[in-house]
Design a protein around this motif. Structure first.
Motif, PDB file in Angstrom:
ATOM      1  N   GLN A 164     -41.264  -8.626  56.441  1.00 58.02           N
ATOM      2  CA  GLN A 164     -42.509  -9.191  56.968  1.00 58.02           C
ATOM      3  C   GLN A 164     -42.200 -10.189  58.081  1.00 58.02           C
ATOM      4  O   GLN A 164     -41.126 -10.770  58.124  1.00 58.02           O
ATOM      5  CB  GLN A 164     -43.289  -9.900  55.849  1.00 58.02           C
ATOM      6  CG  GLN A 164     -43.655  -9.011  54.678  1.00 58.02           C
ATOM      7  CD  GLN A 164     -44.673  -7.958  55.044  1.00 58.02           C
ATOM      8  OE1 GLN A 164     -45.704  -8.262  55.621  1.00 58.02           O
ATOM      9  NE2 GLN A 164     -44.378  -6.715  54.703  1.00 58.02           N
ATOM     10  N   VAL A 165     -43.164 -10.373  58.949  1.00 66.75           N
ATOM     11  CA  VAL A 165     -43.092 -11.386  59.999  1.00 66.75           C
ATOM     12  C   VAL A 165     -44.134 -12.441  59.654  1.00 66.75           C
ATOM     13  O   VAL A 165     -45.259 -12.109  59.278  1.00 66.75           O
ATOM     14  CB  VAL A 165     -43.368 -10.744  61.377  1.00 66.75           C
ATOM     15  CG1 VAL A 165     -43.617 -11.800  62.431  1.00 66.75           C
ATOM     16  CG2 VAL A 165     -42.197  -9.864  61.771  1.00 66.75           C
TER      17      VAL A 165
ATOM     18  N   LEU B 212     -47.325 -10.079  58.865  1.00 62.64           N
ATOM     19  CA  LEU B 212     -47.423  -8.708  59.357  1.00 62.64           C
ATOM     20  C   LEU B 212     -46.171  -7.926  58.980  1.00 62.64           C
ATOM     21  O   LEU B 212     -45.063  -8.480  59.010  1.00 62.64           O
ATOM     22  CB  LEU B 212     -47.544  -8.702  60.888  1.00 62.64           C
ATOM     23  CG  LEU B 212     -48.721  -9.445  61.496  1.00 62.64           C
ATOM     24  CD1 LEU B 212     -48.559  -9.529  63.004  1.00 62.64           C
ATOM     25  CD2 LEU B 212     -50.009  -8.755  61.138  1.00 62.64           C
ATOM     26  N   PRO B 213     -46.312  -6.637  58.669  1.00 62.47           N
ATOM     27  CA  PRO B 213     -45.117  -5.835  58.384  1.00 62.47           C
ATOM     28  C   PRO B 213     -44.369  -5.510  59.674  1.00 62.47           C
ATOM     29  O   PRO B 213     -44.984  -5.229  60.705  1.00 62.47           O
ATOM     30  CB  PRO B 213     -45.689  -4.571  57.751  1.00 62.47           C
ATOM     31  CG  PRO B 213     -47.075  -4.468  58.299  1.00 62.47           C
ATOM     32  CD  PRO B 213     -47.546  -5.876  58.515  1.00 62.47           C
ATOM     33  N   GLN B 214     -43.066  -5.583  59.598  1.00 67.24           N
ATOM     34  CA  GLN B 214     -42.225  -5.205  60.724  1.00 67.24           C
ATOM     35  C   GLN B 214     -42.010  -3.699  60.626  1.00 67.24           C
ATOM     36  O   GLN B 214     -41.540  -3.203  59.609  1.00 67.24           O
ATOM     37  CB  GLN B 214     -40.904  -5.966  60.675  1.00 67.24           C
ATOM     38  CG  GLN B 214     -40.073  -5.829  61.908  1.00 67.24           C
ATOM     39  CD  GLN B 214     -38.860  -6.743  61.888  1.00 67.24           C
ATOM     40  OE1 GLN B 214     -38.949  -7.880  61.458  1.00 67.24           O
ATOM     41  NE2 GLN B 214     -37.736  -6.228  62.354  1.00 67.24           N
ATOM     42  N   SER B 215     -42.348  -2.957  61.672  1.00 68.18           N
ATOM     43  CA  SER B 215     -42.347  -1.501  61.614  1.00 68.18           C
ATOM     44  C   SER B 215     -40.957  -0.882  61.556  1.00 68.18           C
ATOM     45  O   SER B 215     -40.787   0.209  61.032  1.00 68.18           O
ATOM     46  CB  SER B 215     -43.107  -0.928  62.816  1.00 68.18           C
ATOM     47  OG  SER B 215     -42.488  -1.355  64.016  1.00 68.18           O
ATOM     48  N   GLU B 216     -39.969  -1.552  62.088  1.00 65.24           N
ATOM     49  CA  GLU B 216     -38.593  -1.040  62.053  1.00 65.24           C
ATOM     50  C   GLU B 216     -37.624  -2.211  62.017  1.00 65.24           C
ATOM     51  O   GLU B 216     -38.021  -3.356  62.190  1.00 65.24           O
ATOM     52  CB  GLU B 216     -38.324  -0.129  63.256  1.00 65.24           C
ATOM     53  CG  GLU B 216     -38.615  -0.782  64.600  1.00 65.24           C
ATOM     54  CD  GLU B 216     -38.541   0.203  65.748  1.00 65.24           C
ATOM     55  OE1 GLU B 216     -37.512   0.197  66.448  1.00 65.24           O
ATOM     56  OE2 GLU B 216     -39.510   0.958  65.945  1.00 65.24           O
TER      57      GLU B 216
ATOM     58  N   GLY C 261     -35.336  -6.670  68.193  1.00 66.71           N
ATOM     59  CA  GLY C 261     -36.340  -6.222  69.154  1.00 66.71           C
ATOM     60  C   GLY C 261     -37.676  -5.959  68.470  1.00 66.71           C
ATOM     61  O   GLY C 261     -38.732  -6.386  68.947  1.00 66.71           O
ATOM     62  N   ALA C 262     -37.625  -5.260  67.336  1.00 68.32           N
ATOM     63  CA  ALA C 262     -38.849  -4.979  66.573  1.00 68.32           C
ATOM     64  C   ALA C 262     -39.444  -6.273  66.025  1.00 68.32           C
ATOM     65  O   ALA C 262     -40.665  -6.431  65.987  1.00 68.32           O
ATOM     66  CB  ALA C 262     -38.549  -4.006  65.436  1.00 68.32           C
ATOM     67  N   LEU C 263     -38.595  -7.195  65.610  1.00 66.19           N
ATOM     68  CA  LEU C 263     -39.062  -8.498  65.126  1.00 66.19           C
ATOM     69  C   LEU C 263     -39.842  -9.226  66.224  1.00 66.19           C
ATOM     70  O   LEU C 263     -40.956  -9.709  65.998  1.00 66.19           O
ATOM     71  CB  LEU C 263     -37.876  -9.341  64.652  1.00 66.19           C
ATOM     72  CG  LEU C 263     -38.134 -10.821  64.357  1.00 66.19           C
ATOM     73  CD1 LEU C 263     -39.156 -11.001  63.248  1.00 66.19           C
ATOM     74  CD2 LEU C 263     -36.827 -11.515  63.995  1.00 66.19           C
TER      75      LEU C 263
END
Length: 189
Positions: free
Chosen positions: A132-133, A156-160, A164-166
């Motif tokens: 999660q973020v 929010l959920p981190q998708s990957e 970079g995704a973070l």
């Protein structure tokens, strides 16, 4: 012959070591944010001055922050912010508010005497061990001498995986919060 063995081992070990690559990150902002231009009609438009965005010391350094357990935070040594986080947050907030408040003047500099003044205190802006973020804090808006204060908290959920995704997820959450701020600002005005 035996005295060359330590030298040979040192050369082998140093040859196997690799250089750690450093990565720099910048928050993306709203892509269609209109730049504020100055003309005589601007004085009739509502205005918001994003005076200051503050972050705590653990977020104020160069490293992107990751919470590795319920009590432990890791400040990355090789995944760094390209510019100070508080500046990035202020710049992207101005851009995101500009997009969310069409027809308004939004600036990081004073716009004159008739303007709303916005100050934001960001207390959480990091990734977490459970994927999660976390974004949180509060903001204060001054409008016609009246103060409005609102807390905010997003997870929010981190998708990957990966930094970079973070950073992209943090930017998405920050844009989402700017939208929530814009709704309140519009209501107050």
């Amino acid at each position: 012959m035996m005295r060359w063995i330590p030298v040979a081992l040192a050369l082998i070990v140093s040859g196997c070591s690799s250089t750690i690559e450093t990565h720099y990150y910048q928050l993306p902002s709203a892509s269609n944010a209109a730049a504020a231009t100055s003309n005589s009609a601007d004085t009739l438009r509502p205005a918001v001055w994003v005076e200051h965005v503050s972050v705590p010391d653990y977020l104020a350094g160069n490293g992107v922050v990751y919470q590795s357990s319920d009590v432990q935070y890791v400040i990355a040594a090789n995944n760094l912010w390209a510019s100070p986080l508080d500046q990035q947050l202020q710049q992207t907030l101005v851009a995101n508010l500009s997009e969310a408040l069409p027809g308004w003047l939004v600036s990081s500099m004073p716009l004159g005497e008739q303007q709303d003044k916005l100050n934001v205190n960001v207390t959480h802006f990091h990734g977490r061990y459970d994927g999660q973020v976390v974004i949180g804090g509060d903001w204060v808006l001054e409008h016609d001498g009246k103060i409005t204060k609102r807390p905010f908290s997003l997870t929010l959920p981190q998708s990957e995986d990966g930094y970079g995704a973070l950073v992209r997820t943090l930017a998405k959450g920050w844009q989402q919060e700017a939208g929530a701020m814009a709704q309140v600002i519009r209501t107050i005005n």
